[in-house]
Write an enzyme that holds these catalytic residues in place. Sequence first.
Site, PDB file in Angstrom:
ATOM      1  N   PHE A  45       0.829  -1.200   0.000  1.00  0.00           N
ATOM      2  CA  PHE A  45       0.000   0.000   0.000  1.00  0.00           C
ATOM      3  C   PHE A  45       0.871   1.261   0.000  1.00  0.00           C
ATOM      4  CE2 PHE A  45      -2.208   3.319   2.433  1.00  0.00           C
ATOM      5  CZ  PHE A  45      -3.299   3.510   1.601  1.00  0.00           C
ATOM      6  N   CYS A  73     -29.118 -32.357 -28.732  1.00  0.00           N
ATOM      7  CA  CYS A  73     -28.603 -31.830 -27.466  1.00  0.00           C
ATOM      8  C   CYS A  73     -28.850 -32.850 -26.355  1.00  0.00           C
ATOM      9  CB  CYS A  73     -29.290 -30.502 -27.145  1.00  0.00           C
ATOM     10  SG  CYS A  73     -28.814 -29.845 -25.539  1.00  0.00           S
ATOM     11  N   PHE A  88       3.989   1.425  -0.908  1.00  0.00           N
ATOM     12  CA  PHE A  88       4.713   1.455  -2.179  1.00  0.00           C
ATOM     13  C   PHE A  88       3.851   2.126  -3.252  1.00  0.00           C
ATOM     14  CE2 PHE A  88       6.225  -0.105  -6.218  1.00  0.00           C
ATOM     15  CZ  PHE A  88       7.614  -0.143  -6.068  1.00  0.00           C
ATOM     16  N   ASP A  89       2.595   1.673  -3.345  1.00  0.00           N
ATOM     17  CA  ASP A  89       1.698   2.238  -4.366  1.00  0.00           C
ATOM     18  C   ASP A  89       1.448   3.717  -4.133  1.00  0.00           C
ATOM     19  OD1 ASP A  89       1.602  -0.138  -5.605  1.00  0.00           O
ATOM     20  OD2 ASP A  89      -0.326  -0.772  -4.759  1.00  0.00           O
ATOM     21  N   CYS A 141     -33.263 -24.500 -23.470  1.00  0.00           N
ATOM     22  CA  CYS A 141     -32.359 -25.566 -23.052  1.00  0.00           C
ATOM     23  C   CYS A 141     -31.873 -25.293 -21.613  1.00  0.00           C
ATOM     24  CB  CYS A 141     -31.188 -25.609 -24.040  1.00  0.00           C
ATOM     25  SG  CYS A 141     -29.948 -26.819 -23.631  1.00  0.00           S
ATOM     26  N   TYR A 159      19.898 -15.297 -18.882  1.00  0.00           N
ATOM     27  CA  TYR A 159      20.881 -16.375 -18.951  1.00  0.00           C
ATOM     28  C   TYR A 159      22.066 -16.106 -19.877  1.00  0.00           C
ATOM     29  CZ  TYR A 159      17.441 -17.447 -22.603  1.00  0.00           C
ATOM     30  OH  TYR A 159      16.566 -17.358 -23.635  1.00  0.00           O
ATOM     31  N   ARG A 201      13.315 -11.566 -30.204  1.00  0.00           N
ATOM     32  CA  ARG A 201      14.247 -12.303 -31.051  1.00  0.00           C
ATOM     33  C   ARG A 201      13.980 -12.046 -32.537  1.00  0.00           C
ATOM     34  NH1 ARG A 201      14.093 -17.681 -32.975  1.00  0.00           N
ATOM     35  NH2 ARG A 201      16.152 -18.320 -33.615  1.00  0.00           N
ATOM     36  N   CYS A 239     -31.629 -31.114 -23.932  1.00  0.00           N
ATOM     37  CA  CYS A 239     -33.008 -30.757 -24.275  1.00  0.00           C
ATOM     38  C   CYS A 239     -33.490 -31.461 -25.538  1.00  0.00           C
ATOM     39  CB  CYS A 239     -33.145 -29.245 -24.433  1.00  0.00           C
ATOM     40  SG  CYS A 239     -32.340 -28.619 -25.910  1.00  0.00           S
ATOM     41  N   GLU A 254      14.672 -15.089 -20.911  1.00  0.00           N
ATOM     42  CA  GLU A 254      13.356 -15.577 -21.317  1.00  0.00           C
ATOM     43  C   GLU A 254      12.273 -14.874 -20.509  1.00  0.00           C
ATOM     44  OE1 GLU A 254      13.993 -17.624 -23.654  1.00  0.00           O
ATOM     45  OE2 GLU A 254      12.124 -18.692 -24.070  1.00  0.00           O
ATOM     46  N   CYS A 285     -26.264 -26.076 -29.573  1.00  0.00           N
ATOM     47  CA  CYS A 285     -27.686 -26.338 -29.379  1.00  0.00           C
ATOM     48  C   CYS A 285     -28.388 -25.003 -29.613  1.00  0.00           C
ATOM     49  CB  CYS A 285     -27.946 -26.831 -27.962  1.00  0.00           C
ATOM     50  SG  CYS A 285     -29.701 -26.774 -27.568  1.00  0.00           S
ATOM     51  N   GLU A 295      21.373 -25.638 -17.733  1.00  0.00           N
ATOM     52  CA  GLU A 295      20.301 -24.754 -17.256  1.00  0.00           C
ATOM     53  C   GLU A 295      18.974 -25.345 -17.683  1.00  0.00           C
ATOM     54  OE1 GLU A 295      21.040 -21.057 -19.235  1.00  0.00           O
ATOM     55  OE2 GLU A 295      23.051 -20.953 -18.403  1.00  0.00           O
ATOM     56  N   LYS A 334      15.445 -25.131 -19.625  1.00  0.00           N
ATOM     57  CA  LYS A 334      14.993 -24.418 -20.817  1.00  0.00           C
ATOM     58  C   LYS A 334      13.613 -23.855 -20.497  1.00  0.00           C
ATOM     59  CE  LYS A 334      15.085 -24.835 -25.792  1.00  0.00           C
ATOM     60  NZ  LYS A 334      13.814 -24.239 -26.146  1.00  0.00           N
ATOM     61  N   ASP A 344      10.174 -22.046 -20.924  1.00  0.00           N
ATOM     62  CA  ASP A 344       9.285 -21.997 -22.074  1.00  0.00           C
ATOM     63  C   ASP A 344       8.599 -20.637 -22.147  1.00  0.00           C
ATOM     64  OD1 ASP A 344       8.129 -22.914 -24.303  1.00  0.00           O
ATOM     65  OD2 ASP A 344       6.689 -24.239 -23.325  1.00  0.00           O
ATOM     66  N   SER A 365      19.219 -19.826 -32.419  1.00  0.00           N
ATOM     67  CA  SER A 365      18.423 -20.840 -31.721  1.00  0.00           C
ATOM     68  C   SER A 365      19.356 -21.987 -31.353  1.00  0.00           C
ATOM     69  CB  SER A 365      17.267 -21.305 -32.596  1.00  0.00           C
ATOM     70  OG  SER A 365      17.792 -21.817 -33.784  1.00  0.00           O
ATOM     71  N   LYS A 373      15.167 -31.857 -25.075  1.00  0.00           N
ATOM     72  CA  LYS A 373      13.734 -31.614 -24.876  1.00  0.00           C
ATOM     73  C   LYS A 373      13.108 -32.784 -24.133  1.00  0.00           C
ATOM     74  CE  LYS A 373      12.394 -27.842 -27.215  1.00  0.00           C
ATOM     75  NZ  LYS A 373      11.567 -27.924 -28.365  1.00  0.00           N
TER      76      LYS A 373
HETATM   77  S1  IVH Z   1      20.634 -19.954 -24.550  1.00  0.00           S
HETATM   78  C1  IVH Z   1      22.768 -19.237 -28.537  1.00  0.00           C
HETATM   79  N1  IVH Z   1      19.440 -20.724 -22.335  1.00  0.00           N
HETATM   80  O1  IVH Z   1      15.473 -21.464 -26.156  1.00  0.00           O
HETATM   81  C2  IVH Z   1      22.011 -19.775 -27.414  1.00  0.00           C
HETATM   82  N2  IVH Z   1      18.121 -20.370 -24.271  1.00  0.00           N
HETATM   83  O2  IVH Z   1      15.992 -22.855 -28.743  1.00  0.00           O
HETATM   84  C3  IVH Z   1      20.968 -18.876 -26.958  1.00  0.00           C
HETATM   85  N3  IVH Z   1      15.725 -20.704 -23.919  1.00  0.00           N
HETATM   86  O3  IVH Z   1      15.871 -18.667 -28.230  1.00  0.00           O
HETATM   87  C4  IVH Z   1      19.986 -19.448 -26.063  1.00  0.00           C
HETATM   88  N4  IVH Z   1      15.850 -21.246 -21.794  1.00  0.00           N
HETATM   89  O4  IVH Z   1      14.382 -18.446 -26.178  1.00  0.00           O
HETATM   90  C5  IVH Z   1      19.302 -20.386 -23.632  1.00  0.00           C
HETATM   91  N5  IVH Z   1      18.504 -21.377 -20.319  1.00  0.00           N
HETATM   92  C6  IVH Z   1      18.363 -21.037 -21.591  1.00  0.00           C
HETATM   93  C7  IVH Z   1      17.111 -21.011 -22.219  1.00  0.00           C
HETATM   94  C8  IVH Z   1      17.020 -20.668 -23.569  1.00  0.00           C
HETATM   95  C9  IVH Z   1      15.033 -21.048 -22.815  1.00  0.00           C
HETATM   96  C10 IVH Z   1      15.121 -20.461 -25.254  1.00  0.00           C
HETATM   97  C11 IVH Z   1      15.558 -19.170 -25.903  1.00  0.00           C
HETATM   98  C12 IVH Z   1      16.194 -19.548 -27.185  1.00  0.00           C
HETATM   99  C13 IVH Z   1      15.607 -20.908 -27.427  1.00  0.00           C
HETATM  100  C14 IVH Z   1      16.576 -21.705 -28.267  1.00  0.00           C
END
Ligand code: IVH
Length: 681
Positions: free
Chosen positions: A35, A405, A37-38, A429, A226, A137, A408, A174, A423, A114, A116, A118, A83, A311
């Site tokens: 509160f 349905c 803070f706001d 219904c 990361y 990206r 009904c 991410e 329906c 690390e 990954k 999503d 990627s 994966k």
């Molecule tokens: S490193 C050149 N670390 O995965 C390497 N990517 O398939 C750059 N992602 O575009 C990525 N967790 O959006 C890295 N711990 C992590 C990640 C990560 C998720 C995603 C990221 C990247 C995609 C690559």
Amino acid sequence: MTREEARDKITDLSEKLHYHNNLYYQENVSEISDFEFDKLLNQLISLEKEFPEFLSPDSPSQRVGGTITKNFDTVYHEYRMLSLGNTYSEEDLKEFDLRIAKNLEEQPYEYICELKFDGVALSVKYENGILKQAVTRGDGTKGDDITSNAKTIRSLPLKINKGNIPEKFEVRGEVFMPNDVFDKLNKERESQGEEKLANPRNTASGTLKMQDSSIVASRKLDCYLYSLYGVDLETHEESLAFIKNLGFNVSMTYQKCRNIEEVISYVQKWESKRHELPVETDGIVIKVNSIAHQNELGFTAKSPRWAISYKYKAESAATLLKGITYQVGRTGAITPVAELEPVQLAGTTVKRASLHNANEIERLDLRIGDMVYVEKGGEIIPKVTGVDLTLRKVDNQPFNYIKHCPECGTELIRKEGEAVHYCPNTHGCPPQIQGRIEHFIHRNALNIESLGPETIKGLLDNGLIRNYADLYHLTFEKINGLSFQIYSDKKGDNSTRSLREKSARNIIESIEKSKNIPFANVLFGLGIRYVGKTVAEKLVEHFGNMEQLLNASLEDLIAVHEIGERIAVSLRAFLDEDENIQLIRSLEQSGLQLVDTTEKKEPLSNLLNDQTFVISGVFQNHTRDELKTIIIANGGKIVSSISKKLDFLVAGDKMGPSKLEKATKFGINIISEEVLQDMIK
Ligand code: IVH
């Protein structure tokens, strides 16, 4: 307050807010309440409004958004955003390791593993400790400048308060929507009659591209960093420690692994543990730790040779399909549901799974008695993904989708271009009637708290109501002591309940109170398909009362800012139905608010007299938001796109060429901010 005082106060408030924000996000400590803070933040925002010359790009007020970006600028990445190659098995990982060993010619090496995450990749540039630019990206070479949206991410520092920092650097990570935020958002959407969002990843991605950064702020995105660019360090591990030390959010789930066996143990360790995290993860990322090694290994056209992702398979389980049931929603949409033998999946027991629609059942060739695979991917609700045909018994019959349905008996229809059956018996219904009344009394609509689904069913069963408008004909005498059946569950253990005097009084009182609920809530409460709370508010703002709305043509509806054809068609169809008109008239007679009575700011002048404006580009003297406020305050209207009907295009620098072309084609008045100023003199 003098300008000097205002400037000092703004600096003081900004410092305090940065301090508390960093303390909270980096050390998990709060010295003041939310509160308080706001309160500080609001003080800052109003001072910055009054003295816009002191609004700095790293002000903590940027967290709450407010900027509207129509088109995001395209920005080239200084370092390409690559990627990663994917692997799916331990063998693949071992092969990757052999390649690394071979290329590094027997030098010793280690990995950092690390998770990954999503989400959506983001690159953020800092200059002199200040967040300068955040870019998506895109295609890896260039992405969208979404700086104002990224600034709303509370854990992302706007200003770094550490002494010895490099003048320029870039961090990558991410952006994600935490699972609990996603669940809450979906619950809210459901209660507001809006479609549910599929998964946190897509939601985060869509949110980052929103035009209005204040909505982005409300979506509470977070991010894990990361990667670091522009700073010379020896290992990736050091980069992670470095960015963590600067105050960035680094997930402490990473681990150094000395060989591929340790990597495989890491993969196994997180296979189930990852579900305990606040964010969705779909695998792990393995990176060679030494930066010198990374440089030696280099890149292929698309991805680094020094890193790879593993994966996890979407979790799946096999179970018996015991039957298919159907749910009838308040809009009449039929959803088939797979009734399953309970099975454990990704940490929860699954008994039912979504089947979406008839096409999906046909595509999978599902038969009752089959062993089916259920999967939990990014989506929250599990889904049936296939059948184990080797276990199919000869007498498992092909499945016929219902034609009528289940509630009904009315013949179902399929709208053109839609996969879902409906329906059409809207007003007869039972689950549709019940669903619409439940929607009507919801706290975001008419807020008739004292009525629950069971009482509504009781009132319907006793013939006291047939629709929501009938609620206003109830009296205390009619419902006091009313007894009705409670359908507790499918086992049929029904019991009887009778309404006590106190409950009856409460119900009548809250129905009476709901007559003062604003028009936008009433409009939302009517339960028109695609008319959620926000759409209802937009319509009320535009039309002001029910009569105007009833008289609006399809074109009038589409012309309203943010009302598309789909909404307009659904709305017009609703308003054209006799039964609905009768309902509206009945509500009107009962004294509900069908006119907008919310207070509006008196305009400064009416010099712009309902003329419409589009604002585009960058301006010398004002921000786009300020121009908007000026236009509205003088009786003008802001619209989002250029159409033949538009009166003025206020054009600044860097306006998109397509807009200019369109405006010229339609012969629209293109004016500068100076001309606008003159118009309101
Ligand atoms: S490193 C050149 N670390 O995965 C390497 N990517 O398939 C750059 N992602 O575009 C990525 N967790 O959006 C890295 N711990 C992590 C990640 C990560 C998720 C995603 C990221 C990247 C995609 C690559």
